[in-house]
Design a protein around this motif. Structure first.
Motif, PDB file in Angstrom:
ATOM      1  N   ASN A  53       0.243  -7.206 -11.490  1.00 10.70           N
ATOM      2  CA  ASN A  53       1.120  -6.036 -11.389  1.00 10.70           C
ATOM      3  C   ASN A  53       0.407  -4.849 -10.767  1.00 10.70           C
ATOM      4  OD1 ASN A  53       3.266  -7.429 -12.518  1.00 10.70           O
ATOM      5  ND2 ASN A  53       2.807  -6.752 -14.601  1.00 10.70           N
ATOM      6  N   GLU A  54      -0.836  -4.644 -11.162  1.00  5.09           N
ATOM      7  CA  GLU A  54      -1.588  -3.528 -10.596  1.00  5.09           C
ATOM      8  C   GLU A  54      -1.857  -3.748  -9.109  1.00  5.09           C
ATOM      9  OE1 GLU A  54      -3.831   0.103 -10.478  1.00  5.09           O
ATOM     10  OE2 GLU A  54      -2.131  -0.710 -11.599  1.00  5.09           O
ATOM     11  N   LEU A  55      -2.145  -4.978  -8.720  1.00  2.00           N
ATOM     12  CA  LEU A  55      -2.369  -5.256  -7.299  1.00  2.00           C
ATOM     13  C   LEU A  55      -1.102  -5.019  -6.482  1.00  2.00           C
ATOM     14  CD1 LEU A  55      -4.665  -8.422  -7.403  1.00  2.00           C
ATOM     15  CD2 LEU A  55      -5.285  -6.120  -6.646  1.00  2.00           C
ATOM     16  N   ARG A  56       0.052  -5.371  -7.037  1.00  4.89           N
ATOM     17  CA  ARG A  56       1.308  -5.089  -6.320  1.00  4.89           C
ATOM     18  C   ARG A  56       1.487  -3.578  -6.141  1.00  4.89           C
ATOM     19  NH1 ARG A  56       3.526  -8.990  -9.948  1.00  4.89           N
ATOM     20  NH2 ARG A  56       3.781 -11.020  -8.930  1.00  4.89           N
ATOM     21  N   ARG A  57       1.192  -2.820  -7.168  1.00  4.61           N
ATOM     22  CA  ARG A  57       1.319  -1.364  -7.070  1.00  4.61           C
ATOM     23  C   ARG A  57       0.357  -0.808  -6.025  1.00  4.61           C
ATOM     24  NH1 ARG A  57      -0.967   3.145  -8.446  1.00  4.61           N
ATOM     25  NH2 ARG A  57      -2.789   2.068  -9.321  1.00  4.61           N
ATOM     26  N   ILE A  58      -0.859  -1.302  -6.011  1.00  5.35           N
ATOM     27  CA  ILE A  58      -1.871  -0.821  -5.074  1.00  5.35           C
ATOM     28  C   ILE A  58      -1.465  -1.129  -3.639  1.00  5.35           C
ATOM     29  CG2 ILE A  58      -4.228  -1.260  -4.258  1.00  5.35           C
ATOM     30  CD1 ILE A  58      -4.979  -1.641  -7.268  1.00  5.35           C
ATOM     31  N   VAL A  59      -1.048  -2.367  -3.372  1.00  6.44           N
ATOM     32  CA  VAL A  59      -0.687  -2.735  -2.003  1.00  6.44           C
ATOM     33  C   VAL A  59       0.545  -1.954  -1.546  1.00  6.44           C
ATOM     34  CG1 VAL A  59       0.020  -4.615  -0.470  1.00  6.44           C
ATOM     35  CG2 VAL A  59      -1.746  -5.010  -2.197  1.00  6.44           C
ATOM     36  N   ALA A  60       1.509  -1.746  -2.437  1.00  5.76           N
ATOM     37  CA  ALA A  60       2.681  -0.947  -2.068  1.00  5.76           C
ATOM     38  C   ALA A  60       2.281   0.475  -1.694  1.00  5.76           C
ATOM     39  CB  ALA A  60       3.690  -0.933  -3.216  1.00  5.76           C
ATOM     40  N   ARG A  61       1.317   1.039  -2.402  1.00  8.61           N
ATOM     41  CA  ARG A  61       0.852   2.394  -2.076  1.00  8.61           C
ATOM     42  C   ARG A  61       0.195   2.423  -0.698  1.00  8.61           C
ATOM     43  NH1 ARG A  61      -2.874   3.110  -5.830  1.00  8.61           N
ATOM     44  NH2 ARG A  61      -4.705   3.084  -4.503  1.00  8.61           N
ATOM     45  N   HIS A  62      -0.635   1.423  -0.411  1.00  6.02           N
ATOM     46  CA  HIS A  62      -1.274   1.374   0.903  1.00  6.02           C
ATOM     47  C   HIS A  62      -0.254   1.120   2.010  1.00  6.02           C
ATOM     48  CE1 HIS A  62      -5.029   1.786  -1.051  1.00  6.02           C
ATOM     49  NE2 HIS A  62      -5.169   0.529  -1.438  1.00  6.02           N
ATOM     50  N   ARG A  63       0.744   0.281   1.731  1.00  2.00           N
ATOM     51  CA  ARG A  63       1.809   0.059   2.723  1.00  2.00           C
ATOM     52  C   ARG A  63       2.520   1.366   3.049  1.00  2.00           C
ATOM     53  NH1 ARG A  63       6.693  -2.075  -0.092  1.00  2.00           N
ATOM     54  NH2 ARG A  63       6.514   0.089  -0.795  1.00  2.00           N
ATOM     55  N   ASP A  64       2.817   2.158   2.033  1.00  2.00           N
ATOM     56  CA  ASP A  64       3.502   3.424   2.267  1.00  2.00           C
ATOM     57  C   ASP A  64       2.638   4.374   3.099  1.00  2.00           C
ATOM     58  OD1 ASP A  64       5.627   2.433   0.841  1.00  2.00           O
ATOM     59  OD2 ASP A  64       5.198   3.569  -0.989  1.00  2.00           O
ATOM     60  N   ALA A  65       1.334   4.346   2.872  1.00  2.00           N
ATOM     61  CA  ALA A  65       0.440   5.174   3.687  1.00  2.00           C
ATOM     62  C   ALA A  65       0.448   4.701   5.134  1.00  2.00           C
ATOM     63  CB  ALA A  65      -0.971   5.143   3.117  1.00  2.00           C
ATOM     64  N   MET A  66       0.453   3.399   5.344  1.00  2.00           N
ATOM     65  CA  MET A  66       0.532   2.866   6.701  1.00  2.00           C
ATOM     66  C   MET A  66       1.846   3.274   7.367  1.00  2.00           C
ATOM     67  SD  MET A  66      -0.946  -1.008   6.314  1.00  2.00           S
ATOM     68  CE  MET A  66      -2.125  -1.387   5.026  1.00  2.00           C
ATOM     69  N   LEU A  67       2.938   3.157   6.624  1.00  2.00           N
ATOM     70  CA  LEU A  67       4.243   3.560   7.152  1.00  2.00           C
ATOM     71  C   LEU A  67       4.238   5.015   7.611  1.00  2.00           C
ATOM     72  CD1 LEU A  67       7.029   2.093   4.823  1.00  2.00           C
ATOM     73  CD2 LEU A  67       6.871   1.824   7.305  1.00  2.00           C
ATOM     74  N   ALA A  68       3.623   5.874   6.833  1.00  2.00           N
ATOM     75  CA  ALA A  68       3.581   7.290   7.183  1.00  2.00           C
ATOM     76  C   ALA A  68       2.848   7.534   8.485  1.00  2.00           C
ATOM     77  CB  ALA A  68       2.934   8.087   6.051  1.00  2.00           C
ATOM     78  N   HIS A  69       1.994   6.590   8.875  1.00  2.00           N
ATOM     79  CA  HIS A  69       1.272   6.682  10.147  1.00  2.00           C
ATOM     80  C   HIS A  69       1.922   5.836  11.242  1.00  2.00           C
ATOM     81  CE1 HIS A  69      -2.115   9.044   8.658  1.00  2.00           C
ATOM     82  NE2 HIS A  69      -2.117   8.298   7.583  1.00  2.00           N
ATOM     83  N   GLY A  70       3.128   5.338  10.991  1.00  2.00           N
ATOM     84  CA  GLY A  70       3.871   4.643  12.031  1.00  2.00           C
ATOM     85  C   GLY A  70       3.761   3.140  12.049  1.00  2.00           C
ATOM     86  N   THR A  71       3.103   2.546  11.057  1.00  2.00           N
ATOM     87  CA  THR A  71       2.959   1.092  11.007  1.00  2.00           C
ATOM     88  C   THR A  71       4.181   0.477  10.329  1.00  2.00           C
ATOM     89  OG1 THR A  71       0.549   1.178  10.971  1.00  2.00           O
ATOM     90  CG2 THR A  71       1.578  -0.810  10.095  1.00  2.00           C
ATOM     91  N   THR A  72       4.981  -0.245  11.097  1.00  2.00           N
ATOM     92  CA  THR A  72       6.186  -0.869  10.561  1.00  2.00           C
ATOM     93  C   THR A  72       5.967  -2.332  10.180  1.00  2.00           C
ATOM     94  OG1 THR A  72       6.930  -1.295  12.821  1.00  2.00           O
ATOM     95  CG2 THR A  72       7.772   0.688  11.739  1.00  2.00           C
TER      96      THR A  72
END
Length: 406
Positions: free
Chosen positions: A125-144
């Motif tokens: 569960n913690e790993l899912r939360r961590i990866v989702a946070r990093h995905r959102d950071a990537m999205l904010a920089h234009g990574t789809t």
């Protein structure tokens, strides 16, 4: 909603082509439209783009997005990241900044295995939360679209939890089962024997590719070959970390096995460049890691000029590239690797998607996924020009606005 119209854009840019990877001069070949629109259908696929004067009459219920003063590029694709980890390596970073050697870092408890300890303790569960946070950071920089590797568990349960976390966040999962040798195994060969027997069958049901770190102190050529052949037999595409610290045969091995890519290449010489230019193996370059570690930059200009398939990625990870921003990579590509803005864009869109085996994105063209990044600048080249700037205004993924500064 029956679709999304992005109207009155200052610029729209995309690479031309038929979906194949870009090589040589093709990496510079872009179409640029001024005062333009992009139309995405209700199914999330791009319908058309063109000059505003040519915009056809649309249904009244099409949602409209004002692109005045903005420029549009295809959604960025990060084809090499390590987002599924717990903890950090800030102490290691501090020691390195003070002049510590790699051996001293290991003696102080640093390196990949320090992240392994934290990642094993985190739980699914913690790993899912961590990866989702990093995905959102990537999205904010234009990574789809992002690829995410395992490789910090190095045991069966944690490796599968890492892969599951990448999938849960919408990423493309790669099993980096051969990243380092964990302490419970006596050597690299014994560990690979165990990983093939105990982890590969389950990993192959989740991952789309396998990866190995070919380097002194990790996995040699013969061991890497055995690991990769087993992964190919299980139906996985092949990736390699190679020529990062030493040139020890990763490029010939990648060509021999028909790997999808070989990544890093900071120490690749003329023979490796020539071999890649004659092959279908993509060279994935990771300039943030080279900068972070004070290593030589990979030979990007030589690879492009020779006709190799060149992609760019962040290598986002806790030890040697703690940065989720492909725009920063674009700046480094133009200022340190000798690439043009057009070449950098193609390397992190069309060619990065090619590395992941995804032909439905990377360009703006009818029928492809409606992945669009709007930049807060009238000229799309601000993507690379504005170093670490807040240049991403809006991110549209599969026809839906997922990031907006409006």
């Amino acid at each position: 909603m029956t679709g999304l119209l992005i109207r009155d854009l200052a610029q729209v840019v995309t690479h031309v082509g038929d979906g194949a990877a870009l090589r040589g001069r093709g990496l510079r070949d872009v179409t640029t439209l001024d005062r333009a629109y992009v139309l995405i259908g209700e199914d999330g696929a791009l319908v058309s783009m063109g000059a505003m004067v040519d915009l056809p009459r649309l249904a009244d219920d099409v949602e409209e997005l004002d692109g005045s003063g903005l420029s549009a590029i295809p959604g960025l694709v990060d084809c090499h990241t390590h987002p599924a980890f717990a903890g950090d390596r800030v102490q290691e970073f501090s020691l390195r900044a003070g002049g510590a050697t790699y051996e001293e870092l290991l003696a102080a408890g640093g390196g990949i295995l320090s992240t392994t300890r934290a990642t094993r303790a985190a739980g699914a569960n913690e790993l899912r939360r961590i990866v989702a946070r990093h995905r959102d950071a990537m999205l904010a920089h234009g990574t789809t679209t992002f690829e995410g590797k395992s490789g910090y568990g190095l045991d069966r349960d944690t490796e599968l939890e890492q892969l599951g976390a990448v999938v849960s966040a919408g990423g493309v999962p790669t099993w980096l089962g051969a990243h380092a040798v964990p302490p419970e195994h006596p050597d690299a060969d014994a560990y690979v024997d165990w990983a093939i027997a105990e982890v590969l069958p389950a990993a192959a049901r989740v991952a789309v590719a396998a990866d190995v770190f070919v380097e002194r102190g990790t996995f040699g050529i013969d061991t890497a070959r055995r690991y990769l052949r087993a992964c190919a037999d299980a139906g996985l595409a092949l990736r390699l970390h190679g020529d990062q610290l030493t040139e020890m045969g990763a490029v010939p091995l990648a060509v021999e096995l028909g790997a999808r890519s070989v990544d890093h290449l900071e120490t690749t010489g003329p023979d490796g460049v020539a071999a890649l230019s004659r092959s279908e193996v993509a060279a994935v370059l990771l300039p943030i890691a080279a900068l972070y570690l004070g290593r030589p930059m990979p030979p990007a200009r030589a690879l492009v000029d020779a006709g190799a398939i060149v992609a760019l990625a962040t290598d986002f990870n806790p030890g040697s590239a703690f940065c989720e921003s492909l725009p920063v990579v674009a700046t480094l590509a133009c200022t340190q690797l000798g690439l043009s803005p057009e070449e950098a864009l193609g390397a992190m869109t069309v060619n990065a998607a090619h590395v992941l085996g995804l032909s439905d994105r990377g360009r703006l063209a009818p029928g492809l996924r409606g992945d669009v990044v709007l930049l807060d600048a009238p000229d799309w080249r601000h993507l690379a020009y504005h170093l670490a700037g807040d240049v991403v205004h809006t991110v549209i993924r599969d026809g839906q606005v997922v990031v907006s500064r409006a």
